[in-house]
Motif scaffolding. Structure first.
Motif, PDB file in Angstrom:
ATOM      1  N   SER A  22       0.825  -1.204   0.000  1.00 49.86           N
ATOM      2  CA  SER A  22       0.000   0.000   0.000  1.00 49.86           C
ATOM      3  C   SER A  22       0.862   1.257   0.000  1.00 49.86           C
ATOM      4  O   SER A  22       0.375   2.342  -0.315  1.00 49.86           O
ATOM      5  N   SER A  23       2.141   1.124   0.346  1.00 51.25           N
ATOM      6  CA  SER A  23       3.052   2.263   0.401  1.00 51.25           C
ATOM      7  C   SER A  23       3.622   2.577  -0.970  1.00 51.25           C
ATOM      8  O   SER A  23       3.683   1.707  -1.857  1.00 51.25           O
ATOM      9  N   ILE A  24       4.092   3.784  -1.144  1.00 56.63           N
ATOM     10  CA  ILE A  24       4.722   4.200  -2.383  1.00 56.63           C
ATOM     11  C   ILE A  24       6.114   3.575  -2.511  1.00 56.63           C
ATOM     12  O   ILE A  24       6.806   3.332  -1.518  1.00 56.63           O
ATOM     13  N   CYS A  25       6.504   3.256  -3.737  1.00 56.30           N
ATOM     14  CA  CYS A  25       7.882   2.857  -4.068  1.00 56.30           C
ATOM     15  C   CYS A  25       8.378   1.654  -3.265  1.00 56.30           C
ATOM     16  O   CYS A  25       9.502   1.664  -2.756  1.00 56.30           O
ATOM     17  N   VAL A  26       7.596   0.593  -3.162  1.00 51.61           N
ATOM     18  CA  VAL A  26       8.045  -0.580  -2.420  1.00 51.61           C
ATOM     19  C   VAL A  26       9.330  -1.142  -3.015  1.00 51.61           C
ATOM     20  O   VAL A  26      10.184  -1.677  -2.299  1.00 51.61           O
ATOM     21  N   GLY A  27       9.507  -1.007  -4.329  1.00 49.56           N
ATOM     22  CA  GLY A  27      10.695  -1.546  -4.977  1.00 49.56           C
ATOM     23  C   GLY A  27      11.979  -0.848  -4.606  1.00 49.56           C
ATOM     24  O   GLY A  27      13.068  -1.376  -4.849  1.00 49.56           O
ATOM     25  N   ALA A  28      11.889   0.335  -3.999  1.00 52.42           N
ATOM     26  CA  ALA A  28      13.079   1.081  -3.605  1.00 52.42           C
ATOM     27  C   ALA A  28      13.613   0.642  -2.256  1.00 52.42           C
ATOM     28  O   ALA A  28      14.757   0.960  -1.918  1.00 52.42           O
ATOM     29  N   ARG A  29      12.823  -0.073  -1.457  1.00 52.79           N
ATOM     30  CA  ARG A  29      13.207  -0.357  -0.074  1.00 52.79           C
ATOM     31  C   ARG A  29      13.227  -1.828   0.299  1.00 52.79           C
ATOM     32  O   ARG A  29      14.026  -2.239   1.146  1.00 52.79           O
ATOM     33  N   CYS A  30      12.366  -2.620  -0.300  1.00 53.46           N
ATOM     34  CA  CYS A  30      12.095  -3.946   0.258  1.00 53.46           C
ATOM     35  C   CYS A  30      12.738  -5.126  -0.468  1.00 53.46           C
ATOM     36  O   CYS A  30      13.076  -6.116   0.192  1.00 53.46           O
ATOM     37  N   PRO A  31      12.873  -5.146  -1.795  1.00 48.87           N
ATOM     38  CA  PRO A  31      13.446  -6.320  -2.459  1.00 48.87           C
ATOM     39  C   PRO A  31      14.965  -6.210  -2.646  1.00 48.87           C
ATOM     40  O   PRO A  31      15.468  -5.161  -3.071  1.00 48.87           O
ATOM     41  N   TRP A  32      15.672  -7.307  -2.336  1.00 54.20           N
ATOM     42  CA  TRP A  32      17.126  -7.346  -2.479  1.00 54.20           C
ATOM     43  C   TRP A  32      17.517  -8.693  -3.062  1.00 54.20           C
ATOM     44  O   TRP A  32      17.172  -9.728  -2.510  1.00 54.20           O
ATOM     45  N   VAL A  33      18.225  -8.677  -4.188  1.00 52.33           N
ATOM     46  CA  VAL A  33      18.657  -9.914  -4.830  1.00 52.33           C
ATOM     47  C   VAL A  33      20.133  -9.792  -5.185  1.00 52.33           C
ATOM     48  O   VAL A  33      20.621  -8.708  -5.517  1.00 52.33           O
ATOM     49  N   ARG A  34      20.834 -10.915  -5.110  1.00 52.80           N
ATOM     50  CA  ARG A  34      22.251 -10.943  -5.500  1.00 52.80           C
ATOM     51  C   ARG A  34      22.534 -12.270  -6.177  1.00 52.80           C
ATOM     52  O   ARG A  34      22.288 -13.344  -5.614  1.00 52.80           O
ATOM     53  N   PRO A 160      -6.198  -1.251  -0.127  1.00 50.82           N
ATOM     54  CA  PRO A 160      -5.684  -1.184  -1.495  1.00 50.82           C
ATOM     55  C   PRO A 160      -4.169  -1.110  -1.544  1.00 50.82           C
ATOM     56  O   PRO A 160      -3.538  -0.534  -0.650  1.00 50.82           O
ATOM     57  N   VAL A 161      -3.589  -1.724  -2.564  1.00 51.15           N
ATOM     58  CA  VAL A 161      -2.143  -1.633  -2.786  1.00 51.15           C
ATOM     59  C   VAL A 161      -1.867  -0.604  -3.880  1.00 51.15           C
ATOM     60  O   VAL A 161      -2.702  -0.363  -4.751  1.00 51.15           O
ATOM     61  N   HIS A 162      -0.681   0.013  -3.822  1.00 46.32           N
ATOM     62  CA  HIS A 162      -0.364   1.108  -4.735  1.00 46.32           C
ATOM     63  C   HIS A 162       0.978   0.964  -5.445  1.00 46.32           C
ATOM     64  O   HIS A 162       1.255   1.717  -6.378  1.00 46.32           O
ATOM     65  N   SER A 163       1.825   0.054  -5.016  1.00 41.82           N
ATOM     66  CA  SER A 163       3.113  -0.109  -5.694  1.00 41.82           C
ATOM     67  C   SER A 163       3.460  -1.586  -5.767  1.00 41.82           C
ATOM     68  O   SER A 163       2.927  -2.406  -5.013  1.00 41.82           O
ATOM     69  N   ALA A 164       4.355  -1.922  -6.694  1.00 42.24           N
ATOM     70  CA  ALA A 164       4.741  -3.322  -6.891  1.00 42.24           C
ATOM     71  C   ALA A 164       6.108  -3.365  -7.563  1.00 42.24           C
ATOM     72  O   ALA A 164       6.530  -2.392  -8.205  1.00 42.24           O
ATOM     73  N   TRP A 183       3.878   3.919  -8.112  1.00 42.65           N
ATOM     74  CA  TRP A 183       2.571   4.341  -7.604  1.00 42.65           C
ATOM     75  C   TRP A 183       1.521   4.133  -8.680  1.00 42.65           C
ATOM     76  O   TRP A 183       1.719   4.503  -9.837  1.00 42.65           O
ATOM     77  N   ALA A 184       0.444   3.526  -8.292  1.00 38.05           N
ATOM     78  CA  ALA A 184      -0.732   3.396  -9.155  1.00 38.05           C
ATOM     79  C   ALA A 184      -1.950   3.519  -8.269  1.00 38.05           C
ATOM     80  O   ALA A 184      -2.020   2.895  -7.205  1.00 38.05           O
ATOM     81  N   ASP A 185      -2.901   4.339  -8.683  1.00 36.64           N
ATOM     82  CA  ASP A 185      -4.123   4.470  -7.893  1.00 36.64           C
ATOM     83  C   ASP A 185      -4.901   3.169  -7.841  1.00 36.64           C
ATOM     84  O   ASP A 185      -5.604   2.898  -6.862  1.00 36.64           O
ATOM     85  N   ASP A 186      -4.716   2.360  -8.894  1.00 31.73           N
ATOM     86  CA  ASP A 186      -5.476   1.114  -8.966  1.00 31.73           C
ATOM     87  C   ASP A 186      -4.650   0.047  -9.659  1.00 31.73           C
ATOM     88  O   ASP A 186      -4.005   0.314 -10.677  1.00 31.73           O
ATOM     89  N   ASP A 187      -4.594  -1.152  -9.095  1.00 33.10           N
ATOM     90  CA  ASP A 187      -4.039  -2.346  -9.719  1.00 33.10           C
ATOM     91  C   ASP A 187      -2.562  -2.204 -10.120  1.00 33.10           C
ATOM     92  O   ASP A 187      -2.208  -2.372 -11.289  1.00 33.10           O
ATOM     93  N   PRO A 188      -1.656  -1.951  -9.170  1.00 30.59           N
ATOM     94  CA  PRO A 188      -0.233  -1.906  -9.515  1.00 30.59           C
ATOM     95  C   PRO A 188       0.300  -3.249  -9.994  1.00 30.59           C
ATOM     96  O   PRO A 188       1.219  -3.286 -10.822  1.00 30.59           O
ATOM     97  N   LEU A 189      -0.269  -4.353  -9.515  1.00 28.20           N
ATOM     98  CA  LEU A 189       0.176  -5.655 -10.003  1.00 28.20           C
ATOM     99  C   LEU A 189      -0.182  -5.857 -11.466  1.00 28.20           C
ATOM    100  O   LEU A 189       0.588  -6.449 -12.231  1.00 28.20           O
ATOM    101  N   GLY A 190      -1.344  -5.352 -11.868  1.00 23.09           N
ATOM    102  CA  GLY A 190      -1.698  -5.403 -13.282  1.00 23.09           C
ATOM    103  C   GLY A 190      -0.737  -4.582 -14.124  1.00 23.09           C
ATOM    104  O   GLY A 190      -0.322  -5.002 -15.213  1.00 23.09           O
TER     105      GLY A 190
END
Length: 225
Positions: A22-34, A160-164, A183-190
């Motif tokens: 539901s938060s903005i910019c989840v991809g900037a903080r939460c996923p980490w891959v190496r 509602p979720v807003h980022s993905a 950020w998407a007002d609706d359906d960020p997964l879509g």
């Protein structure tokens, strides 16, 4: 506020994560891959430092995921607010949900995957995600997205979720997939799935351009011959 799936493909060794919040910019903080090391989701009241720290411990100290997770949490404090999942390059997983994790929450370990979330519509969401990943065909990115779709259909987050975001690493030091909807007002997964469908046909071309420019396909821009 967040639900995610981390996974590994046993055929290719690829590691990846799909996540929505539901938060903005989840991809900037939460996923980490190496590549060749592991994948981490650090969520709830997020401490981004946990991602690279855990990956460093998996890589340099050669700890198993639970050891790396415990050591990073102990070193930073405030662990009661954190929710973290880890998967290493062999497919071994670990997870932690502190006592202050928000709302209905949980983590489920599946075959080569860990699904987790907080502020969920119900505990069945993460169980559904893990099973969907295990049963989905196709590339790792598509299996991760299938798990997210299944989680959303099972209720997803309570609001509602807003980022993905979607990240996948293979043999190279940089991600072969790194897509975000900040950020998407609706359906960020879509929106994320539409990005993947647009990117997938070009993915190998970008790898070829990086590794062997002489074999690169046409760029399709003015001046390109």
């Amino acid at each position: 506020m967040t639900f995610s799936i981390i996974g590994r493909c046993p055929e290719t060794g690829q590691l990846g994560i799909a996540i929505s919040s539901s938060s903005i910019c989840v991809g900037a903080r939460c996923p980490w891959v190496r590549a060749g090391v592991g994948v981490v989701a650090t969520q709830n009241v997020t401490l981004p430092a946990l991602g690279p720290q855990i990956l460093d411990l998996l890589d340099g100290a050669q700890l198993v995921p639970q050891q790396a997770l415990d050591r990073a949490l102990d070193a930073n404090g405030w662990s009661q607010y954190r929710q973290v999942t880890v998967l290493d390059s062999q497919g071994r997983g670990a997870s932690f949900s502190g006592t202050e994790t928000l709302g209905t929450h949980g983590a489920v370990h599946g075959e080569q995957c860990v699904a987790a979330g907080n502020m969920l519509a119900g505990t069945a969401v993460v169980e559904t995600m893990a099973r969907a990943f295990e049963n989905a065909p196709g590339l790792l990115a598509e299996r991760l997205l299938a798990a997210m779709r299944a989680g959303l259909a099972a209720g997803g987050e309570a609001g509602p979720v807003h980022s993905a975001a979607l990240q996948v690493v293979g043999d190279l030091v940089w991600p072969i997939v790194d897509l975000r909807v900040d950020w998407a007002d609706d359906d960020p997964l879509g929106e994320l799935e539409r990005l993947w469908q647009a990117y997938r046909p070009q993915m190998q071309d970008y790898l070829t351009r990086a590794l062997d420019p002489t074999a690169a396909p046409s760029y399709g821009v003015p001046g390109d011959e």
